[in-house]
Scaffold this motif. Sequence first.
Motif, short mmCIF file in Angstrom:
data_model
loop_
_atom_site.label_atom_id
_atom_site.label_comp_id
_atom_site.label_asym_id
_atom_site.label_seq_id
_atom_site.Cartn_x
_atom_site.Cartn_y
_atom_site.Cartn_z
N PRO A 31 0.83 -1.22 0.00
CA PRO A 31 0.00 0.00 0.00
C PRO A 31 0.86 1.26 0.00
O PRO A 31 1.99 1.25 0.47
CB PRO A 31 -0.80 -0.09 1.30
CG PRO A 31 -0.42 -1.37 1.95
CD PRO A 31 0.65 -2.01 1.20
N GLY A 32 0.31 2.32 -0.53
CA GLY A 32 1.00 3.60 -0.54
C GLY A 32 1.86 3.77 -1.77
O GLY A 32 1.94 2.90 -2.63
N ASN A 33 2.47 4.94 -1.88
CA ASN A 33 3.41 5.20 -2.95
C ASN A 33 4.42 6.23 -2.48
O ASN A 33 4.30 6.76 -1.37
CB ASN A 33 2.68 5.61 -4.23
CG ASN A 33 1.99 6.95 -4.08
OD1 ASN A 33 2.57 7.89 -3.54
ND2 ASN A 33 0.74 7.03 -4.52
N PRO A 34 5.44 6.54 -3.27
CA PRO A 34 6.52 7.41 -2.79
C PRO A 34 6.03 8.78 -2.32
O PRO A 34 6.72 9.45 -1.55
CB PRO A 34 7.43 7.55 -4.00
CG PRO A 34 7.09 6.44 -4.89
CD PRO A 34 5.68 6.07 -4.63
N PHE A 35 4.84 9.19 -2.75
CA PHE A 35 4.44 10.58 -2.48
C PHE A 35 3.38 10.70 -1.41
O PHE A 35 2.84 11.75 -1.16
CB PHE A 35 3.98 11.23 -3.78
CG PHE A 35 4.98 11.01 -4.87
CD1 PHE A 35 6.18 11.70 -4.84
CD2 PHE A 35 4.74 10.08 -5.87
CE1 PHE A 35 7.13 11.46 -5.82
CE2 PHE A 35 5.69 9.85 -6.84
CZ PHE A 35 6.89 10.53 -6.82
N LEU A 36 3.07 9.58 -0.80
CA LEU A 36 2.12 9.62 0.32
C LEU A 36 2.91 9.71 1.62
O LEU A 36 3.13 8.73 2.30
CB LEU A 36 1.25 8.37 0.32
CG LEU A 36 0.04 8.39 -0.61
CD1 LEU A 36 -0.67 7.06 -0.56
CD2 LEU A 36 -0.90 9.52 -0.25
N GLY A 37 3.40 10.91 1.92
CA GLY A 37 4.18 11.08 3.14
C GLY A 37 3.29 11.48 4.29
O GLY A 37 2.06 11.41 4.23
N GLU A 38 3.98 11.90 5.41
CA GLU A 38 3.21 12.35 6.56
C GLU A 38 2.48 13.65 6.25
O GLU A 38 1.38 13.90 6.69
CB GLU A 38 4.15 12.56 7.76
CG GLU A 38 4.45 11.25 8.47
CD GLU A 38 5.90 11.13 8.90
OE1 GLU A 38 6.47 12.15 9.35
OE2 GLU A 38 6.47 10.03 8.75
N LYS A 39 3.21 14.49 5.45
CA LYS A 39 2.60 15.78 5.06
C LYS A 39 1.68 15.52 3.88
O LYS A 39 2.10 14.94 2.88
CB LYS A 39 3.69 16.76 4.64
CG LYS A 39 3.64 18.03 5.49
CD LYS A 39 4.55 19.14 5.01
CE LYS A 39 5.64 18.74 4.07
NZ LYS A 39 6.46 19.83 3.61
N LYS A 40 0.43 15.88 4.01
CA LYS A 40 -0.50 15.67 2.90
C LYS A 40 -0.27 16.72 1.83
O LYS A 40 -0.18 17.91 2.12
CB LYS A 40 -1.93 15.71 3.43
CG LYS A 40 -2.52 14.30 3.43
CD LYS A 40 -3.91 14.32 2.87
CE LYS A 40 -4.27 12.96 2.36
NZ LYS A 40 -5.45 12.44 2.97
N LEU A 41 -0.13 16.25 0.58
CA LEU A 41 0.03 17.20 -0.53
C LEU A 41 -1.34 17.69 -0.98
O LEU A 41 -2.31 16.93 -0.92
CB LEU A 41 0.72 16.50 -1.71
CG LEU A 41 2.19 16.14 -1.52
CD1 LEU A 41 2.65 15.22 -2.63
CD2 LEU A 41 3.05 17.39 -1.50
N PRO A 42 -1.43 18.94 -1.45
CA PRO A 42 -2.69 19.41 -2.03
C PRO A 42 -3.09 18.50 -3.18
O PRO A 42 -2.24 18.00 -3.93
CB PRO A 42 -2.35 20.80 -2.56
CG PRO A 42 -1.11 21.20 -1.85
CD PRO A 42 -0.39 19.96 -1.46
N THR A 43 -4.36 18.22 -3.34
CA THR A 43 -4.85 17.25 -4.30
C THR A 43 -4.38 17.53 -5.72
O THR A 43 -3.99 16.62 -6.46
CB THR A 43 -6.40 17.23 -4.30
OG1 THR A 43 -6.83 17.38 -2.96
CG2 THR A 43 -6.92 15.92 -4.86
N GLU A 44 -4.36 18.83 -6.12
CA GLU A 44 -3.97 19.13 -7.51
C GLU A 44 -2.51 18.73 -7.75
O GLU A 44 -2.19 18.12 -8.77
CB GLU A 44 -4.12 20.64 -7.80
CG GLU A 44 -5.54 21.16 -7.76
CD GLU A 44 -6.03 21.42 -6.36
OE1 GLU A 44 -5.16 21.62 -5.45
OE2 GLU A 44 -7.25 21.38 -6.14
N ILE A 45 -1.66 19.10 -6.81
CA ILE A 45 -0.23 18.79 -6.97
C ILE A 45 -0.04 17.27 -7.02
O ILE A 45 0.66 16.72 -7.86
CB ILE A 45 0.58 19.38 -5.79
CG1 ILE A 45 0.48 20.90 -5.81
CG2 ILE A 45 2.05 18.94 -5.88
CD1 ILE A 45 1.17 21.59 -4.69
#
Lengths: 311, 336
Positions: A31-45
């Motif tokens: 599960p997950g991917n390299p960009f699912l960190g603790e800090k949530k990225l804005p959906t568009e980015i």
Amino acid sequence: MVRYIAVKLLYMLLTLFILATATFFLMKVIPGNPFLGEKKLPTEIYNNIMEKYGFDQPLYKQYLTYMNNLIHFDLGTSMRATHLTVNSIIQQSFTNSAKLGIVAIIVSVIVGIGLGIVSALYHSKAIDHFTSIVAVIGVSIPSFVIGPLLQYFFGVKLGWFHVAGLKEPLDYIMPTISLAALPIAFIARLTRSNMIEVMNADYIRTAKSKGLAKSFIIHRHALRNAILPVVTYLGPMTANIITGSVIVESIFGISGLGKYFVLSVSNRDYTVIMGVTLFYASILMIARFCTDVAYVFIDPRIKLAGREGNG
Amino acid sequence: MNKQQNHQPMLEVKDLRVSFDVREGEVQAVRGVDFHVNSGEVLGIVGESGCGKTVTAQTLMRLIPSPPSRIKSGSIRFLGEEILHKSEKEMQQLRGSKMGMIFQDPMTSLNPTLTVGRQITENLMKHLKMNTAQAKTRAIEMLKLVGIPGAETRINQYPHEFSGGMRQRVMIAIALACNPALLIADEPTTALDVTIQAQILEVLKELRGRLNTSIILITHNLGIVAGLCDRVVVMYGGQIVETGTVREIFSHPKHPYTEGLLKSLPRLDTSKSEPLIPIHGTPPDLVHPPAGCAFAPRCGYAMRICQRLDPALIDCGGTQAARCWLNHSKAQEAKA
């Protein structure tokens, strides 16, 4: 011989293909991917990134793209350190690991076989007991204990060597010892038991009955027969040591390949995981291949399959 | 016979005692053995497994590792020199050059990782100081001599490319390469097929005539002895129980054990179909050898004295002698 190598190479490619496929899908199952960190990225980015790496496409398309790149020896760029290609990561860190690894292999072969022979010849005398103790220590104390102990005594207390780094030739001593301790112990025990067996063989008695000197009998008649099982062990050992050890490398602050085995997985750095896995597999297969070929030269009874028999 | 008595025998063994120290105690494998070999002679040493014949033979070349073996006493004089006083270095000079040995199992007696040629030439290069080319020529000669066809190509092959009989031929070639004065053949045919056995014996017989090498042939097969040997030594329980020429031993054995061995052998020369008679019982325990005659428990003629006192070798006329009370002058008188 040529045919044997060709067949062997074909099998290696097939193995690599299966391995790449299995790794690819296993990686995606996690599960997950390299960009699912603790800090949530804005959906568009986040969506933009997904699109950039093609993660929005169906899995089979991702797979085909990856395989296509792989055929062209392009392992992609790291998803964490985006300025680095996986090829360059492997190239740089492998150079460091291999330098240390080769030294450690040479040391473990020479010391291991040497100790094994000596303790076989002086079977159940003081030197044999000493070697047994060394072997037990080597097998039972892990490198993450040996390493720091060496650092503490020779680096900090006595100040003979640098505690970490690989800048001078002397810097190799402590990491080599930590890396070679286990193989030395293993090779020594293997050589010893084989040597004892061979020295009791009938053909050694024949050699004695010819009046040959003991040293001559050992190096010409006994050693070759005793060393075969060691060669078997040498293949996988070489692959392991040469690609670096996470533990020894992190203890001695060496930027080798070892750390990427762990780091890439915990980072979900897909491209690096794939690259490192395939690289390790290739090295392992090459090492095994070399072992197979070495057999033929050591033991005339073994013939490579696919080679025309001549006797 | 008289002529030879003036000469020193080529090999003379006196009161040889060899023991092995094992956990159970001391195994007295060889308990006072005397015999000699004249030059050009073939001596057979006969006996069942564990009677000490192989230990005796390997002691002649000092090949038995010590420990666990221990030469307790005795003397071995070979070509006028005492073998038991020699250093390991001096023994190395002797082994392979003056004395050669062939072993029981040709399948394991050759080094699997070296060509047959190298295993012959290393001998020649060490003892006769030949260079590689000379040694190779000589090795090919030797292989031809022992009857290996295509010696020129065979010399570059490895032992696994040879059959058992061919390997034993190679062993003979190795043992005889430096033209030794004495060849010790320790059960050279035991591990081979009967037809191959005959071939190997034929090779030995022929080479014996050609090279004038003395041979000690160790075997448990009396048939082989009859075909090849001049004199025989029969061993039992680490001792010599009977010795004499082949004719003496085969026509009138003086020890019940020898008699038993002969009776258990099938014969082709008599028309009567006699049943074979086995020797019942087992060989003596050599950790605690019996006080009396070692063969007494299995002997059909055993008397009271046999249990208590071990007889010495008693002269039976000619060159024959047997370790049996039946041959004592008093027993002979009683019989008469």
